[in-house]
Enzyme design. Structure first.
Site, mmCIF file in Angstrom:
data_model
loop_
_atom_site.group_PDB
_atom_site.id
_atom_site.type_symbol
_atom_site.label_atom_id
_atom_site.label_comp_id
_atom_site.label_asym_id
_atom_site.label_seq_id
_atom_site.Cartn_x
_atom_site.Cartn_y
_atom_site.Cartn_z
ATOM 1 N N HIS A 268 0.835 -1.198 0.000
ATOM 2 C CA HIS A 268 0.000 0.000 0.000
ATOM 3 C C HIS A 268 0.871 1.250 0.000
ATOM 4 O O HIS A 268 1.960 1.279 0.573
ATOM 5 C CB HIS A 268 -0.926 0.000 1.209
ATOM 6 N N GLU A 269 0.364 2.282 -0.630
ATOM 7 C CA GLU A 269 1.044 3.571 -0.668
ATOM 8 C C GLU A 269 1.169 4.093 0.761
ATOM 9 O O GLU A 269 0.300 3.858 1.598
ATOM 10 C CB GLU A 269 0.206 4.525 -1.521
#
Ligand SMILES: *[C@@H]1O[C@H](CO)[C@@H](O)[C@H](O)[C@H]1NC(C)=O
Ligand SMILES: *[C@@H]1O[C@H](CO)[C@@H](O)[C@H](O)[C@H]1NC(C)=O
Ligand SMILES: *[C@@H]1O[C@H](CO)[C@@H](O)[C@H](O)[C@H]1NC(C)=O
Ligand SMILES: *[C@@H]1O[C@H](CO)[C@@H](O)[C@H](O)[C@H]1NC(C)=O
Ligand SMILES: *[C@@H]1O[C@H](CO)[C@@H](O)[C@H](O)[C@H]1NC(C)=O
Length: 632
Positions: A268-269
């Protein structure tokens, strides 16, 4: 298929063996002219840490020494982080001061060298280091008269190519696909097919042909026969594209949850922005909305009363939420389940609650007749009859906007959307997630939330923050509602693929334009940036834009033209609850996970994660063949 399973396992093993072979991913050239060229590289890889490079700093300046600090290129408005003190050179010995540090190789870095005394930045270097590389930074004076300092970055040993395993894995899968297609084509030739069937158990032949073609007695909808039935006209034919889309999302989700080869773009960012991992959850929610439209429509048509359907909806959401809480709290190594630390939100919980709201909303306002609007606004006949639902959704969205931007959060600026930690120049370290984080901490308590948000690494935030928190659920309801709209469109124009596809295109474009405005087409500078942790509204519009377009493509290939059966994504897509729960529960068991030889190698992680994901596809295929579907 058993043969295919064996093939996949064999190929995976070969992939692993090949990628572990020393020196394969080492660019030829510099260093190590020993008897075995790759040995030095292999040695270096074993000692090095994943996604890091070695940086040696040589300081040829006299006292007082230097401070080395760094900032990641993916860290927006971050403070420099101190890395090391570089001692001054010893002038009597003519020996430079040195220091060595490990630097991150996932993102470009900005290095800052300043004098440890006085207020002087000596140099600033921006560089994207490569994995397992060995670099030197030499700091020296160009001329003693005017004190010009030069900082030169020298590559001692080149990095390895971290992305080679991905290319390799891609080629392996393309190879498998080509083999399967070739097999399919061969089986089309009568003589080959007869020969194969005779070789196999002759009694099984009949059964096999039947199941391959979909025996006419099955009431289920999985038959492949191309009779031009419409899946919504009461014949209960499934919309295969929807299962395919769900399966695609699920396969990516499983891969990403298993680690995604430990590549940053499969994780995930850290805060704003999008990676592959951020795509799938909203698609899931979207598809759930679409399924609601199709399922409710057929349930009511088949004569269930609204109360009965509502009871079923409530039961399903309850089961989903319960299942979610169980799956998200694996406390097997912590002794008895500790209620104090029970995490309440989670993926299935959010799906369950979203399902409850959107399905109830649809049930409440679903209308059998819509003829009254048809005359006046024919173009909007899939929207206008449902105006009460739209008002409800708009009110919800207004609540999200108001809470997000107006709720006063103690010690934090109003409307804060950032990650806290060292972001925003370290001004609001405890404000992670702004109002969304505050509401969760207030209502659920810090201990009942996710403890390691993705902002913890790069932004070094220390506050617990739950990406599946309460406030974001509002936007997941909006997302599901947009999916519901896709379902309504397919119901409305059931025998007009052209109409369906043009509607999907229009919705995709509208959502895309809204996203462009909200984000100003930038990662960080928009009014509302795209953010998975917050489930910001721009995230929802962007993801639904992608979802409409992707569903359009799959619908065209699978349901309209029938060029693609949807395999292999169709199988997990038809058993999504089982695959989702199963992949979480068995995540740490063989053969989904095994002890790695080199835990610092992307290749090994990728091999393991892809094997595990492929296994789930195979499992769901076997269950599909046995007609086993877990429905709740
Ligand atoms: C340089 O090194 C010598 C020998 O180790 C030491 O005696 C001397 O104090 C050092 N000088 C400085 C400026 O550090
Ligand atoms: C040098 O950089 C460090 C890290 O950013 C900072 O803490 C320190 O104050 C700076 N020193 C000077 C003299 O500017
Ligand atoms: C890195 O390169 C330097 C200079 O060539 C060398 O002295 C050092 O041993 C190398 N370090 C590693 C870990 O390979
Ligand atoms: C300092 O000296 C170097 C080399 O003599 C020269 O290239 C540079 O332009 C000088 N810088 C300044 C600020 O005078
Ligand atoms: C943030 O929280 C930590 C731990 O709760 C506390 O020690 C620190 O003082 C807080 N920082 C600010 C700026 O409030």
């Amino acid at each position: 298929m058993a043969a295919a399973a064996g093939l996949v396992a064999a190929v995976a093993a070969a992939l692993g063996a090949l990628l572990m072979a020393p020196g394969l991913s080492q660019p030829d050239g510099q260093g190590a002219p020993g008897p075995r060229g790759g040995a030095a590289a292999a040695e270096r890889r074993r000692s090095g840490r994943m996604d890091q490079a070695l940086l040696l700093v040589r300081n040829e300046l006299p006292a007082p020494g230097l401070n080395l600090a760094a900032r990641s290129g993916s860290c927006h408005q971050c403070l420099y982080q101190f890395l090391a003190f570089v001692p001054p050179s010893n002038e009597s010995l003519r020996k430079p001061g040195t220091a060595s540090v490990m630097v991150d190789t996932q993102h470009p870095l900005t290095l800052l060298l300043n004098s440890s005394v006085g207020d002087r930045d000596l140099c600033k270097i921006q560089y994207h280091f490569g994995e397992f590389g060995n670099y030197s930074l030499v700091v020296k004076t160009l001329s003693t008269s005017n004190q010009t300092v030069s900082c030169d970055l020298i590559i001692n040993e080149g990095p390895i190519n971290s992305y080679l395993p991905i290319l390799f894995a891609f080629l392996v899968y393309v190879g498998i696909l080509a083999l399967l297609i070739a097999g399919r084509l061969l089986m089309k030739i009568d003589t080959v097919r007869n020969w194969v069937y005779k070789k196999l158990n002759p009694r099984a032949t009949d059964r096999m042909i039947n199941s391959e073609l979909g025996s006419p007695t099955t009431t289920d909808s999985i038959n492949c026969d191309p009779a031009p039935q419409s899946w919504s006209s009461g014949s209960r034919q499934r919309l295969r594209s929807l299962d395919t889309f769900r399966g695609l999302s699920l396969v990516i989700m499983v891969f990403v949850n298993y680690g995604g080869g430990k590549y940053w773009f499969f994780k995930h960012e850290s805060w704003n922005g999008l990676t592959v991992a951020d795509l799938v959850f909203p698609w899931f929610v979207f598809i759930m909305g679409t399924s609601i439209a199709l399922a409710l429509g057929s349930m009511l048509r088949w004569g269930s009363s609204k109360w009965k359907v509502l009871r079923k909806i409530i039961w399903r959401s309850f089961v989903l939420i319960l299942l979610g809480i169980i799956v998200v709290n694996p406390n097997y190594c912590l002794g008895p389940l500790s209620w104090d630390n029970l995490r309440i939100p989670g993926v299935l919980q959010r799906l369950g609650f979203t399902y409850l709201v959107v399905a109830a909303l649809e049930l409440l306002f679903t209308r059998a007749d819509s003829g009254t609007w048809e005359g006046r606004f024919p173009a909007l006949q899939d929207i206008l009859p449902y105006w009460p639902q739209w008002i409800f959704i708009l009110v919800l969205e207004t609540i999200w906007l108001c809470l997000t931007f107006l709720l006063p959060v103690p010690d934090c600026p109003r409307g804060y959307l950032g990650p806290g930690g060292i972001g925003d120049f370290g001004k609001y370290p405890n404000c992670t997630g702004g109002a969304a984080g505050y509401i969760d901490r207030l209502l659920l308590g810090e201990k009942h939330m996710y403890q390691h948000p993705s902002s913890a690494v790069i932004y070094q935030s220390t506050m617990p923050y739950d990406p599946e928190g309460i406030l974001g659920t509002i936007n997941s309801i909006v997302m599901a509602f947009l999916g519901l709209q896709a379902g309504k469109i397919t119901l409305f124009y059931k025998d007009q693929p052209k109409q369906i596809m043009s509607r999907f295109t229009i919705w995709g474009i509208v959502m895309g334009v809204i996203s462009a405005i909200l984000t100003k087409c930038s990662k960080e500078e928009g009014f509302i940036p795209i953010n998975k942790n917050l489930w910001s509204i721009s995230y929802v519009t962007t993801m639904s834009c992608f979802a409409f377009i992707l569903l359009l493509l799959i619908y065209y290939l699978v349901d309209v033209k029938k060029w693609w059966s949807g395999a292999p994504f169709l199988y997990p897509g038809m058993n999504s609850i089982l695959v989702y729960t199963g992949h979480q529960v068995f995540a740490n068991y063989f053969p989904f996970k095994w002890k790695m030889q080199d835990s610092q190698s992307h290749a090994e992680h990728l091999t393991q994660n892809l094997t595990a994901t492929t296994l789930w596809v195979i499992i769901s295929y076997i269950l599909y063949r046995k007609r086993i579907f877990w429905k709740i």
